[in-house]
Each structure stands twice: as C-alpha cells, then as structure tokens.
Motif scaffolding. Sequence first.
Motif, short mmCIF file in Angstrom:
data_model
loop_
_atom_site.label_atom_id
_atom_site.label_comp_id
_atom_site.label_asym_id
_atom_site.label_seq_id
_atom_site.Cartn_x
_atom_site.Cartn_y
_atom_site.Cartn_z
N TRP A 29 0.83 -1.19 0.00
CA TRP A 29 0.00 0.00 0.00
C TRP A 29 0.88 1.25 0.00
N HIS A 30 0.36 2.31 -0.62
CA HIS A 30 1.11 3.55 -0.73
C HIS A 30 0.40 4.65 0.05
N ILE A 31 1.19 5.43 0.79
CA ILE A 31 0.68 6.60 1.48
C ILE A 31 1.04 7.83 0.64
N SER A 32 0.03 8.61 0.27
CA SER A 32 0.25 9.77 -0.59
C SER A 32 0.60 11.01 0.23
N SER A 33 1.04 12.06 -0.48
CA SER A 33 1.24 13.35 0.18
C SER A 33 -0.10 13.87 0.66
N GLY A 34 -0.13 14.38 1.88
CA GLY A 34 -1.36 14.91 2.44
C GLY A 34 -1.05 15.93 3.51
N HIS A 35 -2.11 16.50 4.06
CA HIS A 35 -1.93 17.56 5.05
C HIS A 35 -2.96 17.40 6.17
N LEU A 36 -2.50 17.59 7.40
CA LEU A 36 -3.35 17.52 8.58
C LEU A 36 -3.08 18.76 9.43
N ALA A 37 -4.18 19.44 9.83
CA ALA A 37 -4.02 20.65 10.63
C ALA A 37 -4.91 20.58 11.86
N MET A 38 -4.32 20.92 13.01
CA MET A 38 -5.07 20.98 14.26
C MET A 38 -4.81 22.34 14.90
N ARG A 39 -5.87 23.12 14.97
CA ARG A 39 -5.81 24.42 15.62
C ARG A 39 -6.89 24.48 16.69
N PRO A 40 -6.91 25.48 17.54
CA PRO A 40 -7.93 25.53 18.59
C PRO A 40 -9.35 25.39 18.01
N ALA A 41 -10.06 24.37 18.47
CA ALA A 41 -11.45 24.11 18.05
C ALA A 41 -11.56 23.87 16.55
N HIS A 42 -10.51 23.35 15.92
CA HIS A 42 -10.54 23.13 14.47
C HIS A 42 -9.61 21.97 14.10
N LEU A 43 -10.12 21.10 13.23
CA LEU A 43 -9.35 19.96 12.73
C LEU A 43 -9.64 19.81 11.24
N SER A 44 -8.60 19.67 10.42
CA SER A 44 -8.83 19.52 8.99
C SER A 44 -7.90 18.48 8.37
N PHE A 45 -8.42 17.83 7.32
CA PHE A 45 -7.68 16.82 6.56
C PHE A 45 -7.70 17.24 5.09
N SER A 46 -6.58 17.08 4.41
CA SER A 46 -6.51 17.38 2.99
C SER A 46 -5.76 16.26 2.27
#
Length: 244
Positions: A75-92
Amino acid sequence: KTQRDFSSHPYDLLLHLNTSDGRLHSQLDWQASGPQAGSFGSFKASTRFSRHTAGALGIETDIHPTSFCMDDSLWHISSGHLAMRPAHLSFSNVKVSHARQSLTVDGSLAQGKRDSVVAHLQDIDVDYILTLANFDDVSFGGRATGKAVFGKLEGETSLNARLHIPDFRFNDAPMGVADIQGVWDNKNSRILIDADMRMPGTATDGTRVKGYVSPAEKALQLDIEARRTDLRFLTRYVDGVFGD
C-alpha cells in the motif's frame, strides 16, 4: 525501539526524530513478528507547531509519500496535510492506496459549524475494517465502495455511511450485491444498519437486514427478512446448539 501488540499481534516499532527549519521531522517504522511477519511499513511527516490566542497550540503536519505492506499487499501513502488548531481539525488528501483500492479522507471540523470529514472508499475490504475495530461477533466480507461522512455539532456526533458491495459475504455465506447504510446512534453509542442484499440474476431473491452493531458492547441485533437466502450465515451461531 519498542514492541506493541496490535490486533493481538506483536509489532516492533522504531521512531526517528530530528528538527530543521523550525519543523519536527518524524519517521515511524514498524515490522510485525510471528505469523504476521509480512506486515511492515513506514510513515513520514513534518510538523510545525505554533501558538494561538491564549497560548493554545496549533499543529500543521505534512504527510510524505511512503508505503507499507499488509497481508502481502503493498500500500502507498500519498502526500497529504493535517491541521489541528484551537477548536478546528482539517484533513486534505490523506490517502492510502493499493492498485484500484483506496481510502481518502478530506474535510474539516470546527466548533459551532456544520462541517464534516468525508472518507471516500474504493474497493476497501470490509473484513479488515472490522478487524481494526476488534469486533469479531460477526464477519462481513467483500470490497466496499462509497463514502462515510463524520460530523460534530454542539457535542453531538454524526456518522452516515453509504456503501455498495458487489460480492457481499455475511459470516462467509454469499449474499449477492449489497447496498448498506450505517448511521451513528448517539444515545446508545451504536451503528444502526439498514442493508438490502440481492442475488444476481433475480429480481426477488435476496435479504433485507435492519438492526445495530455495537463495538463498545461487542453486541449486535439484526432483524432479517429472508427471500430464498443462503442460511449458512447462521452456522457460527448454531454450531454449538445442534449436533450432527
């Protein structure tokens, strides 16, 4: 270096850490031992830390391409982005893939907003999902395509999944083409299931299933409407009741 058990199997873990350009660079390597020796891999990421209002910590992580082997499949893991800020979580574009199979996670969750995180599945083995959840009271087989939408608002969790499985197996019994909807029940911490399964080549033969699965309780309750259904799915429940 350390050793941990995952799904009742021992794994050797090795973590590498270094800093440069204001970032923490990490690499986690793992190698299974014993019967699962064919499972190994690596995960790499670069993380930047920041301070927000009232000193709250923010984390921005870039995921770098790597690979891992699971059940003799690469299996391959691609380039991605994860952000955790106060009261905020995002996946790209947090994504793993193998040939035509893939799992991609995108979206964000923010306090007070109707945001959602969406997992897109393409030919993902449903049995492996149950294995990760350590739930073995029921066995589902086949490859699922569809999406699961996760959200949270005012402390209430929401989860809605719609999956299409062309060759579905229930406790190793063939059940045909399955369209399954799963919804999270906040009050009872259960996954409510509504599944319609039809055998190929017929307009009437098939099975309708409604009920719930509870990973926390390790329990399930299923109401089954059968129309010329293969009853082998009951074998694991009656083997200890009836003799030859």
